[in-house]
Design a protein around this motif. Sequence first.
Motif, PDB file in Angstrom:
ATOM      1  N   SER A  25       0.840  -1.192   0.000  1.00 24.64           N
ATOM      2  CA  SER A  25       0.000   0.000   0.000  1.00 24.64           C
ATOM      3  C   SER A  25       0.876   1.243   0.000  1.00 24.64           C
ATOM      4  O   SER A  25       2.087   1.170   0.226  1.00 24.64           O
ATOM      5  CB  SER A  25      -0.908   0.017   1.236  1.00 24.64           C
ATOM      6  N   THR A  67      -6.107   5.787  -0.903  1.00 23.06           N
ATOM      7  CA  THR A  67      -7.094   4.999  -1.638  1.00 23.06           C
ATOM      8  C   THR A  67      -7.213   5.504  -3.074  1.00 23.06           C
ATOM      9  O   THR A  67      -6.937   6.664  -3.364  1.00 23.06           O
ATOM     10  CB  THR A  67      -8.478   5.054  -0.954  1.00 23.06           C
ATOM     11  N   ASN A  68      -7.641   4.603  -3.935  1.00 21.63           N
ATOM     12  CA  ASN A  68      -7.835   4.900  -5.361  1.00 21.63           C
ATOM     13  C   ASN A  68      -6.606   5.553  -5.974  1.00 21.63           C
ATOM     14  O   ASN A  68      -6.699   6.581  -6.657  1.00 21.63           O
ATOM     15  CB  ASN A  68      -9.083   5.750  -5.580  1.00 21.63           C
TER      16      ASN A  68
END
Length: 146
Positions: A25, A67-68
């Motif tokens: 991540s 995120t995204n």
Amino acid sequence: MATIVFNVAAGRLAAYADLPAAADSLIMVPLAAAGLPNDATMRDYATLAAVKAGATEQTTLGRKTLTNVTVTVDNAADRVAIDCDDVTWTATAGAAIGAVVICYKPDTASADSAIIPLTKHDVTMTPDGTNFTLTVSDFFRASSAS
């Protein structure tokens, strides 16, 4: 956009942002304003552990997972842009923020010594109990135009 790109990440940002591993991540780590090293010093840090040895993580706000995340190749402008959703902290508290660092976390269980700092962004924010949203617009952009 980024204030600095860490030397360890130069030329690798698009590969990291593509999140090639199963449990990797990108995370955003807020840094306290007090005692923040200058950019020339920070640029040489190769791990989040090194960043934290030179700067103070503002742990009251906490780290955020981006995120995204998108990597966009723009052939017309001869560049690559990396973007993500805006980041919001709710009911903010703690020390004033002077910067955030976006890092590549290879695995959910990665120690700070394995997390790679990618970009640093100057941010001025004093927590006051309200929500704070950091608007992100292409947190990194590289051009191949000469």
